[in-house]
Design a protein around this motif. Structure first.
Motif, PDB file in Angstrom:
ATOM      1  N   HIS A  59       0.344  -1.426   0.159  1.00 57.69           N
ATOM      2  CA  HIS A  59      -0.157  -0.076  -0.140  1.00 57.69           C
ATOM      3  C   HIS A  59       0.606   1.907  -0.197  1.00 57.69           C
ATOM      4  O   HIS A  59       0.272   2.472   0.288  1.00 57.69           O
ATOM      5  CB  HIS A  59      -0.713   0.118   1.554  1.00 57.69           C
ATOM      6  N   ARG A  60       2.119   0.801  -0.879  1.00 56.76           N
ATOM      7  CA  ARG A  60       3.359   2.010  -0.467  1.00 56.76           C
ATOM      8  C   ARG A  60       2.743   3.673  -0.631  1.00 56.76           C
ATOM      9  O   ARG A  60       2.908   4.397  -0.230  1.00 56.76           O
ATOM     10  CB  ARG A  60       3.948   1.649  -1.498  1.00 56.76           C
ATOM     11  N   GLU A  61       2.024   3.523  -2.480  1.00 55.68           N
ATOM     12  CA  GLU A  61       1.738   4.566  -3.301  1.00 55.68           C
ATOM     13  C   GLU A  61       0.574   5.706  -2.716  1.00 55.68           C
ATOM     14  O   GLU A  61       0.506   6.596  -1.884  1.00 55.68           O
ATOM     15  CB  GLU A  61       0.961   4.250  -4.602  1.00 55.68           C
ATOM     16  N   GLU A  62      -0.224   4.309  -1.787  1.00 58.17           N
ATOM     17  CA  GLU A  62      -1.830   5.160  -1.625  1.00 58.17           C
ATOM     18  C   GLU A  62      -1.442   5.691   0.074  1.00 58.17           C
ATOM     19  O   GLU A  62      -1.546   6.595   0.095  1.00 58.17           O
ATOM     20  CB  GLU A  62      -2.996   4.044  -1.025  1.00 58.17           C
ATOM     21  N   LEU A  63       0.015   5.044   0.707  1.00 61.62           N
ATOM     22  CA  LEU A  63       0.023   5.633   2.089  1.00 61.62           C
ATOM     23  C   LEU A  63       1.022   7.411   1.667  1.00 61.62           C
ATOM     24  O   LEU A  63       0.676   8.116   2.654  1.00 61.62           O
ATOM     25  CB  LEU A  63       0.410   4.401   2.884  1.00 61.62           C
ATOM     26  N   VAL A  64       1.564   6.961   0.919  1.00 58.89           N
ATOM     27  CA  VAL A  64       2.534   8.276   0.017  1.00 58.89           C
ATOM     28  C   VAL A  64       1.723   9.156   0.273  1.00 58.89           C
ATOM     29  O   VAL A  64       1.348  10.097   0.331  1.00 58.89           O
ATOM     30  CB  VAL A  64       3.256   7.989  -0.800  1.00 58.89           C
TER      31      VAL A  64
END
Length: 171
Positions: A59-64
């Protein structure tokens, strides 16, 4: 949703650890419009064991995106805490993904803001240091930004993080 206590948060994290559907539900709730529920979901995710870091990384992109756009400082702080747990090494420094650059830009800006909460500034310093490691020119930029922050204006925790990040960048 009322205020949750740490025991409830830890119980929620245990359920998420054991059940991928619950874990995915927490990520979805973080993106929701109900502030308290989003903060509680994010808080529960910070209590996942280290073995679940790969699940967080998916979920890296949505967390960023969430960390860099939310106006809620609590949600920003907790989301940055999740991002700080991740491995930010990249295979090809020539091909940094857009979310990588967006997070670095955000961190460089927000670690300098005196009105940003101490924890947010600390997470931004740590993340900027991690993100700059593959790039000598960015290491120097982060180092210079950190040196511009007047030590006397930092709380002890932020001063420690600043010094630790400077040490990381000088290795």
């Amino acid at each position: 949703m009322a205020t949750m206590h740490i025991d409830e948060i830890k119980a929620m994290a245990q359920r998420a650890h054991a059940d991928a559907t619950v874990r995915e539900g927490l990520f979805a709730t973080m993106q929701g419009d109900v502030r308290t529920e989003a903060v509680h979901a994010a808080w529960a995710l910070t209590h996942l064991p280290k073995t679940d870091i790969p699940h967080i990384a998916t979920h890296r992109e949505e967390l960023v995106s969430l960390a860099t756009t939310t106006p809620d400082t609590s949600l920003r702080r907790i989301t940055l805490a999740l991002l700080e747990r991740l491995d930010w090494s990249i295979q090809d420094p020539e091909e940094a993904p857009p979310h990588y650059i967006a997070l670095l830009d955000f961190c460089l800006e927000h670690m300098m803001l005196a009105d940003e909460p101490c924890a947010v500034r600390c997470f931004c310093m740590k993340l900027a240091g991690k993100l700059a490691l593959p790039y000598p020119e960015l290491q120097e930029e982060v180092r210079q930004c950190l040196l511009l922050i007047e030590p006397s204006e930092l709380k002890p925790g932020a001063l420690h993080t600043r010094n630790k990040t400077l040490k990381l960048l000088s290795q």
